[in-house]
Design an enzyme around this catalytic site. Structure first.
Site, short mmCIF file in Angstrom:
data_model
loop_
_atom_site.label_atom_id
_atom_site.label_comp_id
_atom_site.label_asym_id
_atom_site.label_seq_id
_atom_site.Cartn_x
_atom_site.Cartn_y
_atom_site.Cartn_z
N TYR A 158 0.82 -1.22 0.00
CA TYR A 158 0.00 0.00 0.00
C TYR A 158 0.85 1.27 0.00
O TYR A 158 0.39 2.30 -0.50
CB TYR A 158 -1.03 -0.03 1.14
CG TYR A 158 -2.14 -1.01 0.79
CD1 TYR A 158 -3.10 -0.66 -0.16
CD2 TYR A 158 -2.19 -2.28 1.34
CE1 TYR A 158 -4.09 -1.56 -0.53
CE2 TYR A 158 -3.18 -3.18 0.98
CZ TYR A 158 -4.12 -2.82 0.04
OH TYR A 158 -5.10 -3.71 -0.35
N SER B 71 -14.35 -3.44 -14.43
CA SER B 71 -14.63 -4.74 -15.03
C SER B 71 -15.90 -5.35 -14.45
O SER B 71 -16.33 -6.41 -14.89
CB SER B 71 -13.44 -5.68 -14.80
OG SER B 71 -13.27 -5.89 -13.42
N ASN C 182 -12.42 3.30 -6.29
CA ASN C 182 -11.00 3.65 -6.24
C ASN C 182 -10.62 4.20 -4.88
O ASN C 182 -11.39 4.92 -4.24
CB ASN C 182 -10.68 4.67 -7.33
CG ASN C 182 -10.97 4.12 -8.71
OD1 ASN C 182 -11.11 2.91 -8.86
ND2 ASN C 182 -11.06 4.99 -9.70
N ILE C 183 -9.38 3.90 -4.50
CA ILE C 183 -8.89 4.40 -3.22
C ILE C 183 -8.08 5.69 -3.42
O ILE C 183 -7.58 6.26 -2.46
CB ILE C 183 -8.06 3.32 -2.49
CG1 ILE C 183 -6.88 2.83 -3.34
CG2 ILE C 183 -8.96 2.15 -2.11
CD1 ILE C 183 -5.99 1.78 -2.63
N ARG D 285 1.17 1.89 -3.61
CA ARG D 285 -0.08 2.44 -4.17
C ARG D 285 -0.20 3.93 -3.83
O ARG D 285 -0.58 4.75 -4.64
CB ARG D 285 -1.33 1.73 -3.58
CG ARG D 285 -1.30 0.21 -3.58
CD ARG D 285 -1.66 -0.36 -4.94
NE ARG D 285 -0.69 -0.07 -5.97
CZ ARG D 285 0.50 -0.70 -6.13
NH1 ARG D 285 0.88 -1.63 -5.29
NH2 ARG D 285 1.31 -0.40 -7.12
N HIS E 97 -14.47 1.40 -1.34
CA HIS E 97 -13.39 0.51 -0.90
C HIS E 97 -12.34 1.24 -0.07
O HIS E 97 -11.22 0.77 0.05
CB HIS E 97 -12.75 -0.19 -2.11
CG HIS E 97 -13.71 -1.10 -2.82
ND1 HIS E 97 -13.51 -1.54 -4.11
CD2 HIS E 97 -14.88 -1.66 -2.41
CE1 HIS E 97 -14.52 -2.33 -4.45
NE2 HIS E 97 -15.37 -2.41 -3.45
N1 APR Z 1 -10.60 4.23 -19.56
C1 APR Z 1 -11.64 3.51 -19.08
N2 APR Z 1 -11.54 2.24 -18.69
C2 APR Z 1 -10.34 1.67 -18.77
C3 APR Z 1 -9.20 2.34 -19.25
C4 APR Z 1 -9.36 3.68 -19.67
N3 APR Z 1 -8.34 4.42 -20.15
N4 APR Z 1 -8.14 1.48 -19.21
C5 APR Z 1 -8.62 0.32 -18.73
N5 APR Z 1 -9.94 0.42 -18.46
C6 APR Z 1 -10.88 -0.57 -17.91
C7 APR Z 1 -10.58 -2.00 -18.22
O1 APR Z 1 -11.08 -2.36 -19.51
C8 APR Z 1 -11.34 -2.72 -17.10
O2 APR Z 1 -12.67 -3.01 -17.48
O3 APR Z 1 -10.86 -0.47 -16.52
C9 APR Z 1 -11.37 -1.66 -15.98
C10 APR Z 1 -10.52 -2.01 -14.79
O4 APR Z 1 -10.99 -3.19 -14.19
P1 APR Z 1 -10.32 -3.78 -12.87
O5 APR Z 1 -8.85 -3.78 -13.01
O6 APR Z 1 -10.99 -5.05 -12.56
O7 APR Z 1 -10.66 -2.65 -11.77
P2 APR Z 1 -12.01 -2.43 -10.96
O8 APR Z 1 -13.20 -2.86 -11.73
O9 APR Z 1 -11.97 -1.03 -10.47
O10 APR Z 1 -11.80 -3.42 -9.74
C11 APR Z 1 -12.73 -3.42 -8.69
O11 APR Z 1 -11.29 -4.86 -7.48
O12 APR Z 1 -9.27 -5.61 -6.59
C12 APR Z 1 -10.33 -4.81 -6.44
O13 APR Z 1 -10.60 -3.36 -4.71
C13 APR Z 1 -10.13 -3.40 -6.04
O14 APR Z 1 -11.68 -1.55 -6.30
C14 APR Z 1 -11.05 -2.63 -6.97
C15 APR Z 1 -12.05 -3.68 -7.40
#
Ligand code: APR
Length: 244
Positions: free
Chosen positions: A58, A178, A93-94, A61, A110
Site C-alpha cells: 500500500y 470490469s 477507487n482508493i 499504491r 473501498h
Molecule cells: N478508460 C476507461 N476504462 C479503462 C481504461 C481507460 N483508459 N483502461 C482500462 N480500463 C478498464 C478495463 O477495460 C477494465 O474493465 O478499466 C477496468 C478495470 O478493471 P479492474 O482492473 O478489474 O478494476 P475495478 O473494476 O476497479 O476493480 C474493482 O477490485 O481488486 C479490487 O478493490 C479493487 O476496487 C477494486 C475492485
C-alpha cells in the site's frame, strides 16, 4: 439552471478512470493482480501473517496516487457539477483524483489510501498527508494503524449508502470497471426501472450487462464527450454511442 430540479447523475467509477492518470488497474494482463497475489496483500489474513508486506504494497499504491494528476474524465465530471448538475460519485477507487478534480460528492466504497485507520475501531481514521504507515504506529486506542481500505472478505460498510444514492439516479454512468467485484457491481441493479445506464470502458462490448449502452472508449475521451452533450442541453440523456 432555472427552477426545475437539478438532473441527478450517479457515477460508478473503477480503476479504469484513473488509468490515464498513470494508476495501474487490477485485472489487466499488466495489472496489479498479475504481479501480486490478492491472498498475500489484500486480505485480513495477509495482514495478520505479514503486515510489513501489506504495508509495503500500500505504500507503493500511495506513492503512485500522490504522483498522479486528475485526467480529462475526472475533470469533466467536476465541471458538470460546477455547471449545476447534481453529480454523485460512487468510486471503487482508493485514490483522491475525483476530489482533486473538484468533485464534492464522492463516496469511496473501498476506502481511501491517503487515510490510515485503527485496526480495532474503524471510526478512528487519520489523514496521511505525507509518508505512510509503519509497524508501531498506533491509533488513539493504542492499536496498530492499517490502511483505510476494504480488503477481500471484509464487509463493505458504505454499500447501503451507495444503494440509496443509486436509487435516486436520473442516469447511471459507469466508468472503467470490469464489474468483477461484488457488491459494487450490483449497484447497477439498484437504479430505478426506466433509468438509463451507460458504460464507458474500452472493453464495454464485453462487459456491459444487457440494457446498458456501451461506449467502447477510454474514459478520457468518452466521459468528456458525454458531459459535453449534457452540458449543451442542460439534461441527462443517452446519445448514440457512435456520435462521439
Ligand atoms: N478508460 C476507461 N476504462 C479503462 C481504461 C481507460 N483508459 N483502461 C482500462 N480500463 C478498464 C478495463 O477495460 C477494465 O474493465 O478499466 C477496468 C478495470 O478493471 P479492474 O482492473 O478489474 O478494476 P475495478 O473494476 O476497479 O476493480 C474493482 O477490485 O481488486 C479490487 O478493490 C479493487 O476496487 C477494486 C475492485
Amino acid at each position: 439552471m432555472g427552477e426545475s430540479p437539478r438532473p441527478h447523475l450517479v457515477v460508478l467509477t473503477g480503476a479504469g478512470i484513473s488509468a490515464e492518470s498513470g494508476i495501474q488497474t487490477f485485472r489487466a494482463s499488466d495489472g496489479l493482480w498479475a504481479d501480486h497475489s490478492v491472498e498475500e496483500v489484500a486480505t485480513l489474513e495477509a495482514w495478520h501473517r505479514d503486515p510489513e508486506r501489506v504495508l509495503r504494497f500500500y505504500d507503493a499504491r500511495r506513492e503512485q496516487v500522490r504522483r498522479a494528476r486528475p485526467n480529462a474524465a475526472h475533470r469533466a465530471l467536476a465541471a458538470l457539477e460546477a455547471q449545476g448538475f447534481r453529480v454523485s460519485i460512487i468510486t471503487q477507487n482508493i485514490d483522491d483524483l475525483h476530489e482533486r478534480a473538484g468533485s464534492r460528492d464522492v463516496l469511496h466504497l473501498h476506502g481511501e489510501i491517503l487515510q490510515a485507520r485503527s485496526s480495532v475501531d474503524p471510526r478512528l481514521r487519520y489523514p496521511l498527508r505525507r509518508g505512510g504507515i509503519r509497524l508501531g504506529d498506533v491509533c488513539d486506542k493504542g492499536s496498530q494503524l492499517r490502511p483505510d481500505v476494504v480488503w477481500f472478505g471484509e464487509s463493505v460498510p458504505r454499500f447501503g449508502e451507495a444503494c440509496e444514492i443509486a436509487a435516486e439516479a436520473d442516469l447511471l454512468l459507469v466508468v472503467g470497471t470490469s464489474l468483477a467485484v461484488m457488491p459494487a457491481a450490483s449497484l447497477l441493479d439498484q437504479v430505478g426501472m426506466d433509468v438509463p445506464c451507460v458504460l464507458v470502458d474500452p472493453e464495454a462490448h464485453a462487459l456491459a450487462p444487457p440494457g446498458v449502452t456501451r461506449f467502447d472508449q477510454p474514459a478520457g475521451k468518452g466521459v468528456p464527450a458525454l458531459t459535453r452533450h449534457w452540458q449543451r442541453e442542460g439534461r441527462l440523456w443517452v446519445p448514440d454511442p457512435l456520435s462521439g
